[in-house]
Design a protein around this motif. Structure first.
Motif, PDB file in Angstrom:
ATOM      1  N   VAL A 238     -19.158  36.280  -1.116  1.00  0.00           N
ATOM      2  CA  VAL A 238     -19.830  34.989  -1.241  1.00  0.00           C
ATOM      3  C   VAL A 238     -21.328  35.258  -1.265  1.00  0.00           C
ATOM      4  N   GLY A 239     -21.977  34.869  -2.351  1.00  0.00           N
ATOM      5  CA  GLY A 239     -23.416  35.016  -2.460  1.00  0.00           C
ATOM      6  C   GLY A 239     -24.088  33.671  -2.251  1.00  0.00           C
ATOM      7  N   VAL A 240     -25.027  33.606  -1.310  1.00  0.00           N
ATOM      8  CA  VAL A 240     -25.704  32.340  -1.042  1.00  0.00           C
ATOM      9  C   VAL A 240     -27.208  32.535  -1.143  1.00  0.00           C
ATOM     10  N   ASP A 241     -27.876  31.480  -1.556  1.00  0.00           N
ATOM     11  CA  ASP A 241     -29.338  31.473  -1.637  1.00  0.00           C
ATOM     12  C   ASP A 241     -29.775  30.018  -1.530  1.00  0.00           C
ATOM     13  N   PRO A 242     -30.818  29.737  -0.745  1.00  0.00           N
ATOM     14  CA  PRO A 242     -31.278  28.347  -0.658  1.00  0.00           C
ATOM     15  C   PRO A 242     -32.007  27.866  -1.906  1.00  0.00           C
ATOM     16  N   ASP A 243     -32.384  28.783  -2.794  1.00  0.00           N
ATOM     17  CA  ASP A 243     -33.135  28.441  -4.002  1.00  0.00           C
ATOM     18  C   ASP A 243     -32.171  28.103  -5.125  1.00  0.00           C
TER      19      ASP A 243
ATOM     20  N   SER B 117     -28.237  27.940   3.039  1.00  0.00           N
ATOM     21  CA  SER B 117     -29.001  28.824   3.911  1.00  0.00           C
ATOM     22  C   SER B 117     -28.063  29.439   4.940  1.00  0.00           C
ATOM     23  N   SER B 118     -28.524  30.493   5.600  1.00  0.00           N
ATOM     24  CA  SER B 118     -27.710  31.108   6.657  1.00  0.00           C
ATOM     25  C   SER B 118     -27.467  30.119   7.790  1.00  0.00           C
ATOM     26  N   THR B 119     -28.445  29.289   8.085  1.00  0.00           N
ATOM     27  CA  THR B 119     -28.302  28.303   9.156  1.00  0.00           C
ATOM     28  C   THR B 119     -27.192  27.305   8.844  1.00  0.00           C
ATOM     29  N   GLU B 120     -27.105  26.896   7.583  1.00  0.00           N
ATOM     30  CA  GLU B 120     -26.050  25.967   7.182  1.00  0.00           C
ATOM     31  C   GLU B 120     -24.673  26.610   7.301  1.00  0.00           C
ATOM     32  N   LEU B 121     -24.570  27.882   6.990  1.00  0.00           N
ATOM     33  CA  LEU B 121     -23.288  28.571   7.116  1.00  0.00           C
ATOM     34  C   LEU B 121     -22.868  28.676   8.577  1.00  0.00           C
TER      35      LEU B 121
ATOM     36  N   HIS C 242     -38.603  41.337   3.882  1.00  0.00           N
ATOM     37  CA  HIS C 242     -40.059  41.355   3.684  1.00  0.00           C
ATOM     38  C   HIS C 242     -40.612  40.006   3.254  1.00  0.00           C
ATOM     39  N   HIS C 243     -39.738  39.107   2.820  1.00  0.00           N
ATOM     40  CA  HIS C 243     -40.182  37.758   2.445  1.00  0.00           C
ATOM     41  C   HIS C 243     -40.422  36.869   3.663  1.00  0.00           C
ATOM     42  N   LEU C 244     -39.875  37.209   4.822  1.00  0.00           N
ATOM     43  CA  LEU C 244     -39.805  36.303   5.958  1.00  0.00           C
ATOM     44  C   LEU C 244     -40.968  36.504   6.919  1.00  0.00           C
ATOM     45  N   ASP C 245     -41.494  35.393   7.433  1.00  0.00           N
ATOM     46  CA  ASP C 245     -42.463  35.522   8.522  1.00  0.00           C
ATOM     47  C   ASP C 245     -41.704  35.799   9.818  1.00  0.00           C
ATOM     48  N   ASP C 246     -42.430  35.963  10.916  1.00  0.00           N
ATOM     49  CA  ASP C 246     -41.786  36.390  12.168  1.00  0.00           C
ATOM     50  C   ASP C 246     -40.700  35.423  12.621  1.00  0.00           C
ATOM     51  N   ALA C 247     -41.015  34.132  12.610  1.00  0.00           N
ATOM     52  CA  ALA C 247     -40.046  33.145  13.083  1.00  0.00           C
ATOM     53  C   ALA C 247     -38.822  33.093  12.180  1.00  0.00           C
ATOM     54  N   ALA C 248     -39.054  33.129  10.869  1.00  0.00           N
ATOM     55  CA  ALA C 248     -37.935  33.078   9.926  1.00  0.00           C
ATOM     56  C   ALA C 248     -37.068  34.322  10.030  1.00  0.00           C
ATOM     57  N   ARG C 249     -37.688  35.473  10.269  1.00  0.00           N
ATOM     58  CA  ARG C 249     -36.914  36.714  10.405  1.00  0.00           C
ATOM     59  C   ARG C 249     -36.028  36.673  11.650  1.00  0.00           C
ATOM     60  N   VAL C 250     -36.572  36.199  12.761  1.00  0.00           N
ATOM     61  CA  VAL C 250     -35.786  36.088  13.988  1.00  0.00           C
ATOM     62  C   VAL C 250     -34.582  35.173  13.766  1.00  0.00           C
ATOM     63  N   ALA C 251     -34.805  34.048  13.116  1.00  0.00           N
ATOM     64  CA  ALA C 251     -33.715  33.107  12.860  1.00  0.00           C
ATOM     65  C   ALA C 251     -32.687  33.697  11.902  1.00  0.00           C
ATOM     66  N   PHE C 252     -33.165  34.385  10.880  1.00  0.00           N
ATOM     67  CA  PHE C 252     -32.277  34.992   9.885  1.00  0.00           C
ATOM     68  C   PHE C 252     -31.361  36.033  10.531  1.00  0.00           C
ATOM     69  N   LEU C 253     -31.925  36.879  11.364  1.00  0.00           N
ATOM     70  CA  LEU C 253     -31.120  37.909  12.024  1.00  0.00           C
ATOM     71  C   LEU C 253     -30.156  37.310  13.042  1.00  0.00           C
ATOM     72  N   ALA C 254     -30.602  36.262  13.739  1.00  0.00           N
ATOM     73  CA  ALA C 254     -29.703  35.589  14.682  1.00  0.00           C
ATOM     74  C   ALA C 254     -28.526  34.958  13.947  1.00  0.00           C
ATOM     75  N   ASP C 255     -28.798  34.339  12.804  1.00  0.00           N
ATOM     76  CA  ASP C 255     -27.718  33.768  12.002  1.00  0.00           C
ATOM     77  C   ASP C 255     -26.771  34.853  11.519  1.00  0.00           C
TER      78      ASP C 255
END
Length: 239
Positions: free
Chosen positions: A101-106, A127-131, A148-161
């Motif tokens: 399953v490939g997902v992208d918010p764009d 988005s990963s959060t929606e999944l 490398h696209h993510l700022d600090d907060a977005a990276r933390v959330a992405f990895l947690a998801d």
């Protein structure tokens, strides 16, 4: 295009630190849609040459698949879908039954991905959060060139998801920033970049990317950063 984007000799380009102020052209909602579509299609060529995912499939994905050989894999930030399609192809040739399953918010990325449909791959705008909110679970969660696209907060959330979504392994691959990577890409990218954002955005991606110690320093507990070839860094976590 900045002077650093044009210059394979690295004059005026500081690669000693991440340049998080640079914005990639394709991240602009108002960018040329035709150039963006060509860029998504050209990624299949570029990633085949530079991403090293064929080796990563063998060394990091296959060992994490269930003993049955049947698996569900999530590709977060799938872009034009070239990695998702490759994973299904490699799985089939190696005797595994893998649904990707490939997902992208764009929505632009998903539209491009769906134009090259492949059996065994589903593309969804999400988005990963929606999944996570939907209770989705996957044996392996991967991404390519997202960190490398993510700022600090977005990276933390992405990895947690990613932790929540993976029942087995999370595996996020990105560029490993170095003078050698920048010079090699600057010299080779004109061969495949005409009419796309591939050259400018690729050079900016390298300047935004992590070294192995930098990535290890920002990963949460339980994650590890690994060096991979060519010019790659992996963020890995086993559930």
């Amino acid at each position: 295009m900045t002077g650093g984007d044009r210059d394979p000799d690295l004059r005026g380009v500081d690669l000693s630190v991440r340049d998080t102020e640079l914005q990639e052209l394709m991240d602009d909602p108002a960018c040329d849609p035709r150039a963006l579509d060509r860029t998504f299609r050209r990624f299949a060529v570029v990633n085949a040459l530079v991403s090293g995912w064929r080796a990563v499939w063998r060394t990091h994905v296959v060992p994490a698949l269930p003993p049955s050989g049947r698996a569900r894999v999530l590709d977060l930030g799938c872009g034009g879908g070239d990695l998702a399609r490759s994973l299904v192809r490699w799985a089939g040739s190696d005797g595994f039954s893998v649904e990707v399953v490939g997902v992208d918010p764009d929505e632009r990325a998903i539209a491009a991905a769906r134009r090259s449909a492949t059996r065994g791959v589903t593309f969804r705008q999400a988005s990963s959060t929606e999944l996570v909110a939907a209770g989705e679970r996957f044996d392996v969660v991967v991404s390519n060139h997202v960190l490398h696209h993510l700022d600090d907060a977005a990276r933390v959330a992405f990895l947690a998801d990613s932790e929540q979504l993976a029942t087995g392994r999370s595996l996020h691959s990105d560029i490993r920033r170095s003078r050698q990577a920048y010079r090699a890409y600057a010299l080779a990218s004109p061969l495949v970049s005409v009419g796309t954002f591939v050259r400018v955005d690729g050079l900016r991606s390298i300047r935004r990317s992590f070294t192995v110690p930098e990535l290890q320093g920002v990963l949460p507990a339980g994650w590890r950063a690994e060096r991979a070839a060519p010019h790659r860094v992996l963020a890995v976590r086993d559930a």
